[in-house]
Design a protein around this motif. Structure first.
Motif, short mmCIF file in Angstrom:
data_model
loop_
_atom_site.label_atom_id
_atom_site.label_comp_id
_atom_site.label_asym_id
_atom_site.label_seq_id
_atom_site.Cartn_x
_atom_site.Cartn_y
_atom_site.Cartn_z
N UNK A 127 -62.75 -33.30 -18.87
CA UNK A 127 -63.84 -34.25 -18.93
C UNK A 127 -65.11 -33.68 -19.54
N UNK A 128 -65.20 -32.35 -19.65
CA UNK A 128 -66.36 -31.74 -20.29
C UNK A 128 -66.22 -31.80 -21.79
N UNK A 129 -67.35 -31.97 -22.44
CA UNK A 129 -67.36 -31.95 -23.90
C UNK A 129 -68.05 -30.70 -24.38
N UNK A 130 -67.47 -30.10 -25.40
CA UNK A 130 -68.10 -28.94 -26.02
C UNK A 130 -68.79 -29.44 -27.28
N UNK A 131 -70.05 -29.16 -27.43
CA UNK A 131 -70.78 -29.62 -28.59
C UNK A 131 -71.01 -28.48 -29.56
N UNK A 132 -71.15 -28.84 -30.82
CA UNK A 132 -71.36 -27.85 -31.87
C UNK A 132 -72.83 -27.59 -32.10
N UNK A 133 -73.10 -26.94 -33.22
CA UNK A 133 -74.48 -26.60 -33.59
C UNK A 133 -75.31 -27.88 -33.69
N UNK A 134 -76.56 -27.77 -33.35
CA UNK A 134 -77.45 -28.93 -33.33
C UNK A 134 -77.58 -29.58 -34.70
N UNK A 135 -77.45 -28.80 -35.76
CA UNK A 135 -77.60 -29.35 -37.11
C UNK A 135 -76.28 -29.80 -37.73
N UNK A 136 -75.16 -29.63 -37.02
CA UNK A 136 -73.85 -30.06 -37.53
C UNK A 136 -73.27 -29.15 -38.59
N UNK A 137 -73.89 -28.02 -38.84
CA UNK A 137 -73.46 -27.15 -39.93
C UNK A 137 -72.04 -26.60 -39.75
N UNK A 138 -71.55 -26.60 -38.53
CA UNK A 138 -70.18 -26.13 -38.29
C UNK A 138 -69.15 -27.06 -38.92
N UNK A 139 -69.57 -28.26 -39.28
CA UNK A 139 -68.67 -29.23 -39.88
C UNK A 139 -68.53 -29.04 -41.39
N UNK A 140 -69.39 -28.23 -41.99
CA UNK A 140 -69.37 -28.03 -43.44
C UNK A 140 -68.21 -27.15 -43.86
#
Length: 127
Positions: A4-17
């Motif tokens: 049920x916990x969510x792990x979030x990425x970098x605040x700027x979304x750069x991990x998606x690049x």
């Protein structure tokens, strides 16, 4: 992480690049090694090359020009190469063994087409 916990990425979304780390690929031929330095394609660049490599015949059947796709990807990906010729000219002149080894860095076109299950008729897809 618990259920049920969510792990979030970098605040700027750069991990998606796309990873733009410079990578090295070695082609071995005739007892020699040839070094090619390249970067992975972005999602948009890969899609553009794939689109440019597709055509539709008068029976609405799609055709992928594999040569155009492979060379298009390699031209965009390779940033350093051992050729004295222009990269585009050198890719046209490649022997089969060298070409097969270099093609290993190209995203496989068949997997891309399977991902999308492209509809070449131009008609709206049935969802």
């Amino acid at each position: 992480m618990t259920k049920g916990e969510r792990k979030t990425g970098a605040a700027d979304g750069s991990e998606l690049y796309a990873d733009q780390t410079l990578k090295e690929h070695i082609v071995k031929l005739g007892g020699k090694e040839y070094v090619f330095k390249y970067r992975a394609l972005t999602w948009a660049a890969r899609n553009k090359i794939l689109s440019d490599s597709l055509s539709i015949d008068n029976m609405n059947k799609g055709h992928l020009d594999v040569d155009l796709y492979n060379r298009g990807c390699l031209k965009r990906m390779i940033v350093e190469h051992p050729f004295s010729d222009d990269l585009e000219i050198a890719l046209i002149k490649l022997g089969d063994d060298a070409g097969q080894q270099l093609a290993k860095i190209v995203p496989r076109s068949q997997e891309l087409l399977t991902e999308e299950q492209a509809d070449f008729t131009g008609a709206p897809s049935e969802a």
